[in-house]
Design a protein around this motif. Structure first.
Motif, mmCIF file in Angstrom:
data_model
loop_
_atom_site.group_PDB
_atom_site.id
_atom_site.type_symbol
_atom_site.label_atom_id
_atom_site.label_comp_id
_atom_site.label_asym_id
_atom_site.label_seq_id
_atom_site.Cartn_x
_atom_site.Cartn_y
_atom_site.Cartn_z
ATOM 1 N N LEU A 1 0.873 -1.118 -0.007
ATOM 2 C CA LEU A 1 -0.130 0.033 0.121
ATOM 3 C C LEU A 1 0.893 1.094 -0.032
ATOM 4 O O LEU A 1 0.645 2.168 -0.788
ATOM 5 C CB LEU A 1 -0.996 -0.010 1.348
ATOM 6 N N LEU A 2 1.848 1.095 0.925
ATOM 7 C CA LEU A 2 2.899 2.661 1.008
ATOM 8 C C LEU A 2 3.555 2.921 -0.456
ATOM 9 O O LEU A 2 3.874 3.915 -0.668
ATOM 10 C CB LEU A 2 3.728 2.331 2.122
ATOM 11 N N ALA A 3 3.698 1.766 -1.166
ATOM 12 C CA ALA A 3 4.319 1.752 -2.491
ATOM 13 C C ALA A 3 3.737 2.891 -3.334
ATOM 14 O O ALA A 3 3.979 3.692 -4.355
ATOM 15 C CB ALA A 3 4.705 0.541 -3.186
ATOM 16 N N SER B 1 -10.317 -2.406 -2.453
ATOM 17 C CA SER B 1 -10.026 -1.884 -3.715
ATOM 18 C C SER B 1 -8.916 -2.398 -4.298
ATOM 19 O O SER B 1 -7.786 -2.334 -4.032
ATOM 20 C CB SER B 1 -9.695 -0.293 -4.048
ATOM 21 N N ALA B 2 -9.053 -3.894 -4.901
ATOM 22 C CA ALA B 2 -8.016 -4.557 -5.188
ATOM 23 C C ALA B 2 -7.795 -4.574 -6.643
ATOM 24 O O ALA B 2 -8.380 -4.729 -7.484
ATOM 25 C CB ALA B 2 -8.644 -5.973 -4.816
ATOM 26 N N PRO B 3 -6.349 -4.491 -7.078
ATOM 27 C CA PRO B 3 -5.800 -4.794 -8.466
ATOM 28 C C PRO B 3 -6.240 -6.191 -8.835
ATOM 29 O O PRO B 3 -6.199 -7.109 -8.202
ATOM 30 C CB PRO B 3 -4.386 -4.573 -8.284
ATOM 31 N N VAL B 4 -6.610 -6.570 -9.910
ATOM 32 C CA VAL B 4 -7.023 -7.650 -10.666
ATOM 33 C C VAL B 4 -6.429 -7.716 -12.014
ATOM 34 O O VAL B 4 -5.937 -6.859 -12.659
ATOM 35 C CB VAL B 4 -8.724 -7.630 -10.871
ATOM 36 N N THR B 5 -6.268 -9.000 -12.520
ATOM 37 C CA THR B 5 -5.571 -9.188 -13.999
ATOM 38 C C THR B 5 -6.886 -8.896 -15.084
ATOM 39 O O THR B 5 -7.861 -8.962 -14.730
ATOM 40 C CB THR B 5 -5.036 -10.490 -13.970
ATOM 41 N N TRP B 6 -6.189 -8.739 -16.279
ATOM 42 C CA TRP B 6 -7.068 -8.502 -17.258
ATOM 43 C C TRP B 6 -7.722 -9.745 -17.486
ATOM 44 O O TRP B 6 -9.006 -9.747 -18.075
ATOM 45 C CB TRP B 6 -6.390 -7.989 -18.630
ATOM 46 N N ASP B 7 -7.224 -10.906 -17.153
ATOM 47 C CA ASP B 7 -8.081 -12.265 -17.444
ATOM 48 C C ASP B 7 -9.123 -12.381 -16.449
ATOM 49 O O ASP B 7 -10.141 -12.675 -16.864
ATOM 50 C CB ASP B 7 -7.118 -13.554 -17.212
ATOM 51 N N ALA C 1 2.024 -2.891 -9.351
ATOM 52 C CA ALA C 1 3.754 -2.462 -9.249
ATOM 53 C C ALA C 1 4.073 -1.745 -10.389
ATOM 54 O O ALA C 1 4.948 -0.535 -10.403
ATOM 55 C CB ALA C 1 4.244 -3.798 -9.057
ATOM 56 N N PRO C 2 3.826 -1.886 -11.671
ATOM 57 C CA PRO C 2 4.336 -1.128 -12.777
ATOM 58 C C PRO C 2 4.087 0.127 -12.861
ATOM 59 O O PRO C 2 4.829 1.018 -13.378
ATOM 60 C CB PRO C 2 3.597 -1.844 -14.221
ATOM 61 N N ALA D 1 10.113 3.988 -15.628
ATOM 62 C CA ALA D 1 10.553 3.616 -16.859
ATOM 63 C C ALA D 1 9.249 3.320 -17.575
ATOM 64 O O ALA D 1 9.556 3.272 -18.902
ATOM 65 C CB ALA D 1 11.620 2.476 -16.569
ATOM 66 N N LEU D 2 8.379 2.955 -17.056
ATOM 67 C CA LEU D 2 7.177 2.553 -17.576
ATOM 68 C C LEU D 2 6.020 3.571 -17.882
ATOM 69 O O LEU D 2 5.033 3.195 -18.632
ATOM 70 C CB LEU D 2 6.483 1.198 -17.157
#
Length: 301
Positions: free
Chosen positions: A43-45, A246-252, A282-283, A288-289
């Motif tokens: 979270l802190l990131a 509020s959770a990151p999820v994959t495109w799949d 994380a990206p 750089a991204l």
């Protein structure tokens, strides 16, 4: 007696640890603090360099909810704050949750964490673009996923990679890492994108907030790119009857979503997901991204 604990050398008074905050599951305040301690590094990131606003719900989601931007009374002197641009209050400051002691202190207030799309050292210069996909009943997150898939491809056509997360409420958020860009330019681009989505998917998408337009459709809320606006942070708990995140999820996962429950994640789901997938957002923390907005949108066609 109020328990006192030490977190990285900071003494914190923690109150009402047995209080049930989420009546649907019996999730207590102590469990809220444990959740935030468990996901702290991740979270802190995402929030350590951003001014935060808090949605406070000290008596649970069925009690009083109040949104606060200013540091609350009793804020410890060691908690960092940052100047924020507000026309109505030129001297305004907001809290920056930069370390674990500040995170646990804030979590003890029972909060959702909301952040701007810019960092504290560059107010109103965004390094994120966000689209908030909000379903108007009877539409659900299933319809949000359909809209998200179209927006993913449209953003990709402009060289922008979108990362999805649940809102933790009813919808989805799409986030894009940007090279620093004035918030006004990002807002204008996001608005045009929402208008394009409505033009291409008129039965599914609406870009205006008017409630009369929204039943059965997905409102693509572009307004959260404005410098003054904030969005629920990745991994924040939300003020719902159950401790949704509020959770990151994959495109799949977005592509496979066939029922609203498919994209509901509770506090206890997050550590196993992090163990399995790592931080899917994380990206967004890697400069750089980061991509530039397409020049045709920045200067106008």
């Amino acid at each position: 007696m109020t328990p006192v604990t030490s977190v990285e050398g900071r003494r914190l008074s923690l109150s009402n640890l047995d209080k049930v905050l989420y009546p649907e599951t019996g999730f207590t305040k102590g469990e809220v603090l444990h959740y935030y301690a468990t996901v702290a590094d991740t979270l802190l990131a995402h929030i350590h360099d951003r001014a935060v606003s808090f949605l406070r719900y000290p008596d649970g989601p069925e009690g009083q909810l109040f949104f606060t931007k200013n540091p609350p009374p009793g804020t410890p002197t060691w908690v960092k704050t940052s100047a924020v641009p507000r026309s109505e209050d030129p001297g305004a400051r907001q809290i920056v949750v930069s370390d674990l002691p500040t995170l646990i202190w804030a979590a003890n207030l029972v909060v959702e964490f909301h952040v701007h799309q810019w960092t504290a050292d560059r107010p109103a210069v965004a390094n994120r673009l966000v689209l908030d996909l909000d379903p108007g009943p009877p539409a659900t997150v299933v319809e949000c996923c359909a809209a998200a898939l179209w927006l993913r491809e449209r953003l990709a056509a402009d060289g922008l990679h979108a990362y999805p997360k649940t809102s933790g409420s009813k919808g989805l958020h799409l986030s894009v890492a940007l090279r620093p860009t004035p918030s006004a330019e990002v807002s204008a681009y996001a608005r045009r994108l929402a208008q394009e989505a409505e033009a291409e998917l008129p039965a599914l998408v609406v870009h205006r907030m008017a409630k009369a337009l929204r039943p059965g459709k997905v409102f693509v809320d572009h307004s959260q790119n404005a410098a003054a606006k904030t969005t629920a942070a990745p991994y924040t708990l939300r003020a719902r009857r159950a401790p949704t995140v509020s959770a990151p999820v994959t495109w799949d996962e977005v592509e496979a979503c066939a029922h609203p429950d498919d994209l509901v994640f509770l506090a206890d789901d997050i550590a196993p997901r992090l163990d399995r997938d790592g931080d899917l957002f994380a990206p967004l923390t890697d400069p750089a991204l980061a991509a530039a907005l397409p020049r045709t949108h920045r200067t106008g066609r």
